[in-house]
Design a protein around this motif. Structure first.
Motif, PDB file in Angstrom:
ATOM      1  N   SER A 285       0.829  -1.200   0.000  1.00 49.92           N
ATOM      2  CA  SER A 285       0.000   0.000   0.000  1.00 49.92           C
ATOM      3  C   SER A 285       0.863   1.250   0.000  1.00 49.92           C
ATOM      4  CB  SER A 285      -0.929   0.009   1.223  1.00 49.92           C
ATOM      5  OG  SER A 285      -0.172   0.053   2.421  1.00 49.92           O
TER       6      SER A 285
ATOM      7  N   PHE B 226      -2.830  -3.072   6.272  1.00 47.49           N
ATOM      8  CA  PHE B 226      -4.146  -3.670   6.265  1.00 47.49           C
ATOM      9  C   PHE B 226      -4.007  -5.187   6.374  1.00 47.49           C
ATOM     10  CE2 PHE B 226      -8.165  -4.268   3.618  1.00 47.49           C
ATOM     11  CZ  PHE B 226      -8.977  -4.033   4.698  1.00 47.49           C
TER      12      PHE B 226
ATOM     13  N   GLU C  58     -16.584  -4.109   1.494  1.00 49.24           N
ATOM     14  CA  GLU C  58     -16.532  -2.713   1.883  1.00 49.24           C
ATOM     15  C   GLU C  58     -17.006  -2.593   3.316  1.00 49.24           C
ATOM     16  OE1 GLU C  58     -20.921  -1.366   0.192  1.00 49.24           O
ATOM     17  OE2 GLU C  58     -19.103  -0.493  -0.675  1.00 49.24           O
TER      18      GLU C  58
ATOM     19  N   THR D 194     -12.091   4.674   9.688  1.00 48.67           N
ATOM     20  CA  THR D 194     -11.451   4.207   8.462  1.00 48.67           C
ATOM     21  C   THR D 194     -12.443   3.388   7.658  1.00 48.67           C
ATOM     22  OG1 THR D 194      -9.323   4.049   9.613  1.00 48.67           O
ATOM     23  CG2 THR D 194      -9.508   2.934   7.504  1.00 48.67           C
ATOM     24  N   SER D 195     -12.625   3.760   6.400  1.00 48.94           N
ATOM     25  CA  SER D 195     -13.499   3.005   5.497  1.00 48.94           C
ATOM     26  C   SER D 195     -12.653   2.362   4.407  1.00 48.94           C
ATOM     27  CB  SER D 195     -14.561   3.918   4.872  1.00 48.94           C
ATOM     28  OG  SER D 195     -13.945   4.942   4.109  1.00 48.94           O
ATOM     29  N   VAL D 196     -13.087   1.203   3.949  1.00 50.49           N
ATOM     30  CA  VAL D 196     -12.316   0.416   2.991  1.00 50.49           C
ATOM     31  C   VAL D 196     -13.231  -0.137   1.913  1.00 50.49           C
ATOM     32  CG1 VAL D 196     -10.812  -1.592   2.676  1.00 50.49           C
ATOM     33  CG2 VAL D 196     -10.671  -0.262   4.776  1.00 50.49           C
TER      34      VAL D 196
ATOM     35  N   LEU E 294     -12.664  -2.945  -1.441  1.00 46.89           N
ATOM     36  CA  LEU E 294     -11.696  -3.782  -2.137  1.00 46.89           C
ATOM     37  C   LEU E 294     -12.405  -4.717  -3.103  1.00 46.89           C
ATOM     38  CD1 LEU E 294     -11.519  -6.998  -1.056  1.00 46.89           C
ATOM     39  CD2 LEU E 294     -10.599  -5.879   0.971  1.00 46.89           C
TER      40      LEU E 294
ATOM     41  N   PHE F 295      -7.389  -2.264  -3.313  1.00 49.48           N
ATOM     42  CA  PHE F 295      -8.244  -1.699  -2.269  1.00 49.48           C
ATOM     43  C   PHE F 295      -7.936  -0.215  -2.109  1.00 49.48           C
ATOM     44  CE2 PHE F 295      -4.470  -2.796   0.160  1.00 49.48           C
ATOM     45  CZ  PHE F 295      -4.350  -1.773   1.098  1.00 49.48           C
TER      46      PHE F 295
ATOM     47  N   GLN G 233      -8.397   2.750   0.968  1.00 53.62           N
ATOM     48  CA  GLN G 233      -8.676   2.945   2.389  1.00 53.62           C
ATOM     49  C   GLN G 233      -8.666   4.441   2.684  1.00 53.62           C
ATOM     50  OE1 GLN G 233      -6.720   0.311   5.325  1.00 53.62           O
ATOM     51  NE2 GLN G 233      -5.882   2.156   6.239  1.00 53.62           N
TER      52      GLN G 233
END
Length: 352
Positions: free
Chosen positions: A39, A218, A256, A290-292, A294, A318, A320
């Motif tokens: 990342s 992550f 998500e 924190t939102s993700v 992928l 992904f 983030q």
């Protein structure tokens, strides 16, 4: 004279089949799992009392982590095709990679005290899993009770009679289990923190062992908190792997969600349990969200003849997004960042 033409069709073309692991076979299954997550922070903004400032909050740069877990399973007893007693050897459990902290690159490496243990997994009369350590002592903080007696990949199978071309849905529970996202937390336990130092006695010169790897991006525990969904399809393709003919099951997966919010406080913003560096100093409080999102795609190779998985390969991207708001007295700080990354999951199964 009448000519009769015979069409030689595979039995699978005439009858449906249930794709499931054969636990009655006299064999050991060696499963090597490698999950790589890389990342990079692509955007970072900090606003202090309404004024945007350059720089960030101790992050940035490129991070990478590679988790390797190798186990060997031998079924010792079974009932109606289901395993009731399994010997599991924890052959390899390791984590390594690099991270950037306050613009300083640092390598880390972490091993587990569980590595090398031989476990006996069995079913109690009430159906609960019982775990016995055949040799050695149980490391502190491990969660062997959360292990599965079956192969994790079984969770990706439909359990129903199928024909070539059929598809089935994969829910969150199946995907978390099937991708082995809980194995890192179950097998590592509590790490002892030690730091190797470089030639000048500075941190980061020789990397980190122990807890240093825990902050490196992550991981599976974070992924387990997301809302997962996916679809598997038995395609018309086949592949040969070391002489084993396999059908190809394609996988399309997405997830998500918002990771659990953590509250930070204390010295440097770390008193709440290892948070990010706080520019407000001691006695500051902050909330982190924190939102993700992928997406993963790939394939599961399955041997119909041997009734077992042969490999699982998945890759994807992904994004983030992190927002953090902090306050100390009458000072207010808001920070946000966007991290983009890639995930690769490779699982190889061999039979002895």
């Amino acid at each position: 004279m009448k000519t009769i033409t015979c069409l030689l069709l595979s039995p699978l073309a005439l009858f449906g089949t249930t794709i499931s692991t054969d636990y009655t076979a006299e064999r050991s299954l060696r499963v090597e799992r490698v999950m790589t997550v890389s990342s990079e922070v692509v955007d970072m903004v900090m606003v202090v009392d309404g004024e945007e400032r350059e720089g960030g909050f101790g992050g940035g740069g490129a991070n990478e982590r590679e988790l390797t877990i190798t186990t060997i399973d031998k079924v010792l007893a079974h009932d109606e095709g289901a395993p009731t007693k399994v010997q599991r050897t924890l052959e390899t459990i390791s984590l390594e990679g690099s991270m950037t902290f306050r613009d300083e690159p640092q390598d880390f490496e972490r091993s587990s005290e569980s590595e090398g243990l031989v476990l006996i997994l069995s079913l109690a009369e009430n159906g609960d899993l019982e775990v016995e350590i055949k040799d050695g002592d149980e490391p502190e903080g491990v969660d062997f009770a959360s292990l599965l007696m079956t192969q994790e990949i079984d969770a990706l199978l439909s359990g129903e009679e199928l024909d070539e071309g059929d598809s089935w849905d994969l829910d969150a529970e199946a995907l978390v289990a099937g991708l082995g996202l809980g194995l890192e937390g179950a097998l590592f336990g509590r790490a002892e923190r030690t730091e190797e130092r470089g030639e000048r006695g500075e941190r980061g010169g020789g990397g980190r062992r122990g807890g240093g790897g825990g902050r490196s991006g992550f991981n599976g525990a974070a992924m387990s908190n997301l809302d997962w969904e996916g679809e598997a399809t038995w395609t018309d393709k086949t592949e040969d792997v070391d002489g084993v003919e396999c059908i190809v099951i394609s996988l399309e997966i997405e997830a998500e969600g918002t990771l659990p919010e953590r509250e930070f406080g204390g010295r440097g913003g770390r008193g709440g349990g290892g948070g990010l560096w706080s520019p407000l100093g001691i006695n500051s409080t902050s909330a982190l969200e924190t939102s993700v999102e992928l997406e993963l795609e790939g394939q599961l190779l399955w041997s119909i003849k041997e009734q077992r998985a042969v490999s699982l390969s998945l890759s994807g991207d992904f994004v983030q997004d992190m927002e953090r708001n902090m306050s100390r007295g009458d000072r207010e700080v808001s920070m946000s960042s966007t991290t983009e990354g890639e995930i690769e999951i490779e699982v190889t199964i061999s039979a002895d």
